[in-house]
Design a protein around this motif. Structure first.
Motif, short mmCIF file in Angstrom:
data_model
loop_
_atom_site.label_atom_id
_atom_site.label_comp_id
_atom_site.label_asym_id
_atom_site.label_seq_id
_atom_site.Cartn_x
_atom_site.Cartn_y
_atom_site.Cartn_z
N LEU A 142 0.88 -1.17 0.00
CA LEU A 142 0.00 0.00 0.00
C LEU A 142 0.91 1.22 0.00
CD1 LEU A 142 -3.10 0.55 2.31
CD2 LEU A 142 -1.76 2.39 1.32
N PHE A 143 0.89 1.94 -1.10
CA PHE A 143 1.75 3.11 -1.28
C PHE A 143 1.01 4.33 -0.77
CE2 PHE A 143 4.84 5.71 -3.47
CZ PHE A 143 5.92 4.86 -3.66
N PHE A 144 1.67 5.15 0.07
CA PHE A 144 1.00 6.39 0.46
C PHE A 144 1.95 7.57 0.31
CE2 PHE A 144 2.14 4.17 4.44
CZ PHE A 144 3.04 5.06 5.02
N SER A 145 1.35 8.71 -0.03
CA SER A 145 2.16 9.88 -0.35
C SER A 145 1.29 11.13 -0.33
CB SER A 145 2.77 9.71 -1.75
OG SER A 145 3.40 10.90 -2.18
N SER A 146 1.95 12.26 -0.17
CA SER A 146 1.24 13.54 -0.26
C SER A 146 1.10 13.98 -1.72
CB SER A 146 2.00 14.62 0.53
OG SER A 146 3.34 14.73 0.06
N LYS A 147 1.72 13.24 -2.64
CA LYS A 147 1.57 13.54 -4.07
C LYS A 147 0.14 13.26 -4.49
CE LYS A 147 6.36 12.50 -5.44
NZ LYS A 147 6.66 13.65 -6.30
N LYS A 148 -0.49 14.21 -5.14
CA LYS A 148 -1.91 14.08 -5.46
C LYS A 148 -2.20 14.03 -6.95
CE LYS A 148 -3.21 16.57 -1.24
NZ LYS A 148 -3.67 15.39 -0.52
#
Length: 220
Positions: A76-82
């Motif tokens: 599960l990849f999470f990031s602030s990149k939207k």
């Protein structure tokens, strides 16, 4: 279930570790790519939560490397990149799901449950649900022991619903899974058409339930 969290934000890392431990998961943490790679080499995890930006490189590099080594652990990849392009890049590199920061604990736990449930089901060669027998390795389906010819999209749709049994999937989620064309995800009528065709071929109107105003689900 053993989960590895790779993130350099100490406040978030601590909060996630406590949240998952309180939910009865076994949790290890890593703050760098190097620490993450070492942990993965030492233990088999059921799920990895991976941040994009890390002090010694990009989570994308670790993700791509794991997939090249045929390590299939759900990630599960999470990031602030939207940006849509960033999400597409992560998914194309082998991420199983993508969650934008900031996210709610409720949504994170739901995504984790879905990924772990899907991984558990996929380890089975065949799955029996109602009058259907689904073979994931051959991508074939039997209804009352009679073969049913499904298109590639129809099988992907059935697989998605089965692997998320008892979970309502929105039209957007289904369209996202089937299309990967993020500019046309609002065309929910395409999803409805696929559902209609699948029900007709499987003769399973009762199996695939409509949740009015939301989407569809299979109840087990």
């Amino acid at each position: 279930m053993y989960i590895l969290i790779i993130d350099d934000n100490e406040e978030l890392l601590y909060a996630l570790e406590q949240l998952l431990k309180d939910t009865n998961y076994h949790v290890d943490v890593a703050k760098t790519l190097h620490e993450g790679e070492y942990s993965i080499s030492q233990k088999k995890y059921d799920l990895i939560l991976l941040d994009w930006m890390l002090p010694d490189g990009s989570g994308i590099d670790l993700l791509s490397g794991l997939r090249r080594e045929n390590i299939r652990t759900p990630i599960l990849f999470f990031s602030s990149k939207k940006e849509v392009e960033d999400k597409v890049e992560a998914l194309d590199c082998g991420a199983d799901d993508y969650l934008e920061k900031p996210f709610s604990n409720i949504e994170l736990l739901a995504r984790i449950r879905a990924l772990l449930r899907r991984e558990s089901v996929q380890k089975q060669t065949q799955l029996q649900i109602g009058e259907l027998t689904i073979d994931f390795s051959s991508r074939s389906v039997l209804a009352l022991n009679e073969p049913v010819k499904l298109s590639s999209k129809e099988f992907e749709l059935l697989e998605l619903l089965v692997l998320n049994a008892n979970t309502v999937l929105t039209r957007y989620q289904i369209s996202e899974h089937l299309s990967r064309d993020f500019d046309h995800l609002t065309a929910s009528n395409i999803v409805d058409a696929h559902i209609k065709n699948l029900r007709k071929k499987l003769n399973a109107d009762d199996l695939i339930q409509t949740v009015r105003g939301v989407g569809y689900m299979i109840a087990k």
